[in-house]
Design a protein around this motif. Structure first.
Motif, PDB file in Angstrom:
ATOM      1  N   ALA A   9       0.805  -1.151   0.066  1.00  0.00           N
ATOM      2  CA  ALA A   9      -0.031   0.006  -0.402  1.00  0.00           C
ATOM      3  C   ALA A   9       1.068   1.339  -0.175  1.00  0.00           C
ATOM      4  O   ALA A   9       2.017   1.256   0.831  1.00  0.00           O
ATOM      5  CB  ALA A   9      -0.457   0.454   1.589  1.00  0.00           C
ATOM      6  N   GLY A  10       0.253   2.480  -0.846  1.00  0.00           N
ATOM      7  CA  GLY A  10       1.078   3.109  -0.301  1.00  0.00           C
ATOM      8  C   GLY A  10       1.007   4.625   0.751  1.00  0.00           C
ATOM      9  O   GLY A  10       0.716   5.590   0.465  1.00  0.00           O
ATOM     10  N   ALA A  22      -4.520  -3.589   0.693  1.00  0.00           N
ATOM     11  CA  ALA A  22      -4.071  -4.455  -0.540  1.00  0.00           C
ATOM     12  C   ALA A  22      -3.569  -6.425   0.761  1.00  0.00           C
ATOM     13  O   ALA A  22      -3.162  -7.421  -0.128  1.00  0.00           O
ATOM     14  CB  ALA A  22      -2.297  -4.281   0.156  1.00  0.00           C
ATOM     15  N   LYS A  23      -3.306  -5.808   1.980  1.00  0.00           N
ATOM     16  CA  LYS A  23      -4.623  -7.439   2.867  1.00  0.00           C
ATOM     17  C   LYS A  23      -5.109  -8.339   1.855  1.00  0.00           C
ATOM     18  O   LYS A  23      -4.934  -8.865   1.933  1.00  0.00           O
ATOM     19  CB  LYS A  23      -3.516  -6.977   4.088  1.00  0.00           C
ATOM     20  N   ALA A  24      -6.132  -7.477   1.955  1.00  0.00           N
ATOM     21  CA  ALA A  24      -7.451  -8.458   1.607  1.00  0.00           C
ATOM     22  C   ALA A  24      -7.399  -8.703   0.089  1.00  0.00           C
ATOM     23  O   ALA A  24      -7.058 -10.253  -0.194  1.00  0.00           O
ATOM     24  CB  ALA A  24      -9.016  -7.273   1.482  1.00  0.00           C
ATOM     25  N   VAL A  39       3.937  -6.690   1.584  1.00  0.00           N
ATOM     26  CA  VAL A  39       5.233  -5.859   2.582  1.00  0.00           C
ATOM     27  C   VAL A  39       4.104  -4.302   3.351  1.00  0.00           C
ATOM     28  O   VAL A  39       3.546  -3.818   2.897  1.00  0.00           O
ATOM     29  CB  VAL A  39       6.085  -5.515   1.838  1.00  0.00           C
ATOM     30  N   ASP A  40       4.958  -4.016   4.133  1.00  0.00           N
ATOM     31  CA  ASP A  40       4.527  -2.866   4.480  1.00  0.00           C
ATOM     32  C   ASP A  40       5.755  -1.418   5.115  1.00  0.00           C
ATOM     33  O   ASP A  40       6.592  -1.779   5.226  1.00  0.00           O
ATOM     34  CB  ASP A  40       4.159  -2.658   5.842  1.00  0.00           C
ATOM     35  N   LEU A  41       5.207  -0.656   4.200  1.00  0.00           N
ATOM     36  CA  LEU A  41       6.536   0.260   3.600  1.00  0.00           C
ATOM     37  C   LEU A  41       6.516   1.411   4.844  1.00  0.00           C
ATOM     38  O   LEU A  41       7.838   2.042   4.576  1.00  0.00           O
ATOM     39  CB  LEU A  41       5.712   1.370   2.517  1.00  0.00           C
ATOM     40  N   LYS A  42       6.502   0.915   6.177  1.00  0.00           N
ATOM     41  CA  LYS A  42       7.171   1.848   7.218  1.00  0.00           C
ATOM     42  C   LYS A  42       7.833   0.713   6.994  1.00  0.00           C
ATOM     43  O   LYS A  42       8.807   1.040   7.690  1.00  0.00           O
ATOM     44  CB  LYS A  42       5.527   1.134   7.862  1.00  0.00           C
ATOM     45  N   ALA A  79      -2.155  -1.171  -3.368  1.00  0.00           N
ATOM     46  CA  ALA A  79      -3.986  -0.558  -3.224  1.00  0.00           C
ATOM     47  C   ALA A  79      -2.971   1.139  -2.608  1.00  0.00           C
ATOM     48  O   ALA A  79      -2.076   1.492  -1.940  1.00  0.00           O
ATOM     49  CB  ALA A  79      -3.755  -1.178  -1.534  1.00  0.00           C
ATOM     50  N   SER A  80      -3.362   2.173  -3.806  1.00  0.00           N
ATOM     51  CA  SER A  80      -2.723   3.612  -3.232  1.00  0.00           C
ATOM     52  C   SER A  80      -4.036   4.476  -3.009  1.00  0.00           C
ATOM     53  O   SER A  80      -4.920   4.781  -3.709  1.00  0.00           O
ATOM     54  CB  SER A  80      -2.102   4.670  -4.721  1.00  0.00           C
ATOM     55  N   PRO A  81      -3.201   5.368  -1.546  1.00  0.00           N
ATOM     56  CA  PRO A  81      -4.162   6.192  -1.231  1.00  0.00           C
ATOM     57  C   PRO A  81      -4.296   7.498  -1.985  1.00  0.00           C
ATOM     58  O   PRO A  81      -3.340   7.509  -3.699  1.00  0.00           O
ATOM     59  CB  PRO A  81      -3.514   6.886  -0.122  1.00  0.00           C
TER      60      PRO A  81
END
Length: 189
Positions: A9-10, A22-24, A39-42, A79-81
């Motif tokens: 996700a962004g 993104a997880k779904a 992956v989590d960008l955090k 998945a992008s906000p």
């Protein structure tokens, strides 16, 4: 041979709607037999891209690690906000850093070349982040990623997920499953 697809996700926010999306999608890919990685960008913090910083220090360690993950996967699900009718600065910065070569023998755009991507978004608003997917699709196409035509934007994101992060609307879940299926199909060829 199963597809190897990277899901992200962004957004780095802990309770991000797009991270839930993104997880779904990741879970649907696993159900459909894909070799999926979330992956989590955090977990990959990087400074703002700066050419002088790159010249002085090279790529940040997290950019190299994340680029390796991109290279290892044939597909990307993002998945992008939507921020002001575009995608997030975090996602742009991430893509910029990992687009940079860090060895003399590295092929240009090695993290993106010959990849297939699928896009999705969700937001509290009625359009579900749809406007941000247009510039993201354009950017990915410009760095040699083939983006599948199917995408999904889920409006009313604050009520779209249950407490476990599952989509509450079965039609939306099915539509997301179709996007994931197309990505799996394209990366399996």
């Amino acid at each position: 041979m199963s597809s190897k697809i990277l899901f992200l996700a962004g957004s780095a926010r802990k309770d991000s709607l797009n991270k839930k999306l993104a997880k779904a999608a990741y879970e649907l890919a696993v159900e459909q037999g894909a070799n999926a990685t979330f992956v989590d960008l955090k977990d990959y913090p990087m400074p703002l891209y700066d050419g002088d910083d790159e010249t002085a220090r090279g790529l940040p360690e997290n950019a190299i690690k994340l680029k390796s993950l991109f290279i290892e996967h044939s597909g990307l699900f993002i998945a992008s906000p939507e921020y002001n009718s575009s995608f997030s600065a975090l996602l742009k910065n991430t893509l910029d850093w990992i687009s940079r070569p860090h060895t003399d023998k590295e092929r240009p755009l090695s993290a993106f070349r010959d990849k297939v991507a699928a896009l999705a978004a969700t937001s509290p608003g009625a359009l579900g982040g749809l406007r941000g997917l247009v510039p993201l699709r354009m950017l990915l196409s410009n760095i040699q990623v083939m983006v599948v035509p199917e995408q999904i934007a889920i409006g009313g994101g604050m009520s779209a997920f249950d407490e476990q992060g599952n989509l509450t609307d079965e039609k939306q879940r099915q539509a997301l499953g179709l996007v994931v299926a197309r990505l799996i199909s394209e990366t399996s060829n």
